[in-house]
Scaffold this active site. Structure first.
Site, PDB file in Angstrom:
ATOM      1  N   TYR A  41       4.738  -1.735  -0.411  1.00  0.00           N
ATOM      2  CA  TYR A  41       5.474  -0.493  -0.185  1.00  0.00           C
ATOM      3  C   TYR A  41       4.515   0.655   0.110  1.00  0.00           C
ATOM      4  CZ  TYR A  41       8.851   3.255  -0.559  1.00  0.00           C
ATOM      5  OH  TYR A  41       9.635   4.343  -0.257  1.00  0.00           O
ATOM      6  N   PRO A  62       2.222  14.435   0.061  1.00  0.00           N
ATOM      7  CA  PRO A  62       3.419  14.063  -0.701  1.00  0.00           C
ATOM      8  C   PRO A  62       3.701  12.573  -0.548  1.00  0.00           C
ATOM      9  CG  PRO A  62       4.040  15.143   1.357  1.00  0.00           C
ATOM     10  CD  PRO A  62       2.548  15.237   1.261  1.00  0.00           C
ATOM     11  N   GLY A 110       6.226   9.527  -2.346  1.00  0.00           N
ATOM     12  CA  GLY A 110       7.326   9.280  -3.263  1.00  0.00           C
ATOM     13  C   GLY A 110       7.092   8.075  -4.159  1.00  0.00           C
ATOM     14  N   SER A 125       6.620  15.318  -3.899  1.00  0.00           N
ATOM     15  CA  SER A 125       7.634  14.798  -2.991  1.00  0.00           C
ATOM     16  C   SER A 125       9.037  14.961  -3.552  1.00  0.00           C
ATOM     17  CB  SER A 125       7.369  13.318  -2.720  1.00  0.00           C
ATOM     18  OG  SER A 125       8.424  12.728  -1.997  1.00  0.00           O
ATOM     19  N   TYR A 136      12.637  16.474   1.631  1.00  0.00           N
ATOM     20  CA  TYR A 136      13.419  15.615   2.504  1.00  0.00           C
ATOM     21  C   TYR A 136      14.787  16.285   2.611  1.00  0.00           C
ATOM     22  CZ  TYR A 136      10.097  11.745   2.600  1.00  0.00           C
ATOM     23  OH  TYR A 136       8.993  10.959   2.818  1.00  0.00           O
ATOM     24  N   THR A 185       9.424  17.613   5.751  1.00  0.00           N
ATOM     25  CA  THR A 185       9.076  16.423   6.513  1.00  0.00           C
ATOM     26  C   THR A 185      10.154  16.176   7.565  1.00  0.00           C
ATOM     27  OG1 THR A 185       7.823  15.417   4.706  1.00  0.00           O
ATOM     28  CG2 THR A 185       8.674  13.932   6.388  1.00  0.00           C
ATOM     29  N   LYS A 233       6.060  19.202   8.673  1.00  0.00           N
ATOM     30  CA  LYS A 233       5.215  18.000   8.676  1.00  0.00           C
ATOM     31  C   LYS A 233       5.802  16.937   9.599  1.00  0.00           C
ATOM     32  CE  LYS A 233       3.128  14.667   5.436  1.00  0.00           C
ATOM     33  NZ  LYS A 233       3.807  13.389   5.791  1.00  0.00           N
ATOM     34  N   SER A 247       1.024  14.749  11.838  1.00  0.00           N
ATOM     35  CA  SER A 247       1.168  13.548  11.011  1.00  0.00           C
ATOM     36  C   SER A 247       2.108  12.563  11.680  1.00  0.00           C
ATOM     37  CB  SER A 247       1.742  13.934   9.634  1.00  0.00           C
ATOM     38  OG  SER A 247       2.113  12.790   8.893  1.00  0.00           O
ATOM     39  N   HIS A 271       3.162  10.107   9.561  1.00  0.00           N
ATOM     40  CA  HIS A 271       3.632   9.535   8.295  1.00  0.00           C
ATOM     41  C   HIS A 271       2.835   8.271   7.932  1.00  0.00           C
ATOM     42  CE1 HIS A 271       7.267  10.269   5.639  1.00  0.00           C
ATOM     43  NE2 HIS A 271       6.705   9.234   5.052  1.00  0.00           N
ATOM     44  N   GLY A 320      -4.672   8.822   8.099  1.00  0.00           N
ATOM     45  CA  GLY A 320      -5.932   8.180   8.435  1.00  0.00           C
ATOM     46  C   GLY A 320      -7.153   8.750   7.754  1.00  0.00           C
TER      47      GLY A 320
END
Length: 385
Positions: A42, A95, A97, A124, A148, A174, A256, A278, A280, A313
């Site tokens: 995950y 952030p 989760g 997050s 979110y 985000t 973001k 980003s 993600h 990265g």
């Protein structure tokens, strides 16, 4: 003696123990050995064939640093300023989760580790522990809240208002997750931790969310989880909707997930206070442009009107040097501190950040620069470019 030299001296003199590997590759491998496959994948896995996550890292290699000699770098200044606050380093914790799947204390331990290193922590929406509890762990240290944006606008507004009241100093929205990407390993495991009530702590503590339930989560957790699944994302949002969140708070709004220069211009036009370049970490669109490749055009597009940050990265100090040289005011680090959390909790997070900062400090000095403000594109060359 500056920061990186101090860290080296303590390690070599065995005044400070290395509780995690300094190498990212070894750190990731050790976390994989330590964690069960479902939580490890995950965190580590990404969308599709995971092309983007690999290219995020590989794309840093084409930017080559050109060190300069005979420069007095005996004293260094690693500080930057963002939204009127002075940061000790151009580094924040991204952030992330459901941190409780890798360590029981989850976000609370990460927040303490970040606070100990004087690195801002971005909490997050998808945390297992509430934003208020996380804020308490950090005290007066700088902290941001990542939103979110729920399809239930009143819940989104409530989260933002709670964050401002709890002492967070910026809101990060985000944009790239109106729904979850196709993550093959999670699907293979049939694993979504939210369905086990992990990562929904901010919802279970939100008065608006609770008002939508017939029974409390303690009485009927299943219904709370189902409501979360129905209102988590919001694919109908457009640029015009940004005014709604801006009306809920006086805090800076940072967007973001920006990868296209036209979106960066739109962010400026619609009153965003900052953007984060980003993808993600490759978790949403497989085959998306690497974040470091998108960064220079976006920096140019905003024309210094708002600060540009970058994630996806960042693995070593040289990555931070390159990103800042290309125009990022600061960078966000994600998976490395999650692996540190998994292996050693708060102390693991602290040491991951320590290593990154020390590496950044030494790389900057060895490049002939004594402050973050001296990093610029002129110190880089594109390989074969």
């Amino acid at each position: 003696m500056s920061y990186g030299n101090q860290v080296q001296a303590k390690v070599y003199q065995q005044m400070e123990e290395n509780i995690i590997p300094p190498s990212f590759e070894q750190l990731e491998a050790k976390a994989e050995e330590f964690l069960d496959a479902k939580p490890y994948d995950y965190v580590a896995a990404s969308a599709g064939a995971e092309v983007t996550v690999r290219q995020n890292n590989q794309s840093f290699d084409k930017w080559q640093i050109i060190p300069r000699m005979f420069r007095d770098t005996s004293e260094r200044d690693l500080s930057v300023e963002l939204f009127g606050n002075k940061l000790s380093y151009p580094l924040l914790c991204a952030p992330i989760g459901v941190q409780s799947i890798v360590h029981p204390e989850g976000e609370l331990a990460s927040a303490r580790g970040a606070a100990a290193m004087d690195v801002p922590f971005i909490a997050s929406t998808a945390s297992t522990y509430s934003l208020e509890k996380t804020a308490e762990e950090m005290g007066e240290k700088d902290k941001w809240f990542q939103l979110y944006w729920s399809s239930d606008l009143e819940i989104a507004a409530s989260m933002v208002k709670r964050a401002e009241k709890a002492g967070y100093s910026a809101i990060v929205i985000t944009l790239d997750t109106p729904m979850m990407g196709w993550r093959e390993k999670d699907i293979d495991h049939a694993y979504l931790p939210f369905l086990q009530a992990e990562g929904i702590g901010n919802y279970l503590s939100d008065p608006v969310f609770l008002s939508r339930l017939d029974k409390s989560p303690q009485e009927d957790m299943r219904s709370a989880i189902m409501l979360w699944s129905q209102i988590f994302g919001n694919p109908s949002l457009t640029w015009e909707d940004l005014d709604f969140i801006k009306a809920q708070t006086s805090l800076p709004i940072v967007l973001k997930g920006i990868l296209h220069p036209d979106d960066a211009r739109l962010a400026v036009q619609h009153g965003a206070d900052g953007v984060i370049v980003s993808n993600h970490g490759g978790r949403q669109v497989d085959g998306a442009i690497p974040a470091i490749d998108a960064l220079p055009e976006i920096v140019d597009a905003v024309e210094d009107n708002i600060p540009v940050l970058m994630d996806s990265g960042i693995r070593r100090g040289s990555d931070i040097v390159k990103a800042v040289a290309l125009g990022a005011k600061a960078v966000l680090v994600g998976r490395p501190y999650m692996y540190g959390l998994a292996l050693a909790g708060e102390k693991g997070v602290q040491q991951v950040l320590r290593n990154l900062i020390a590496d950044f400090d030494l790389t900057m000095a060895l490049s002939g620069k004594k402050s973050v403000r001296e990093l610029n594109r002129g110190m880089l060359k594109i390989q074969n470019g």
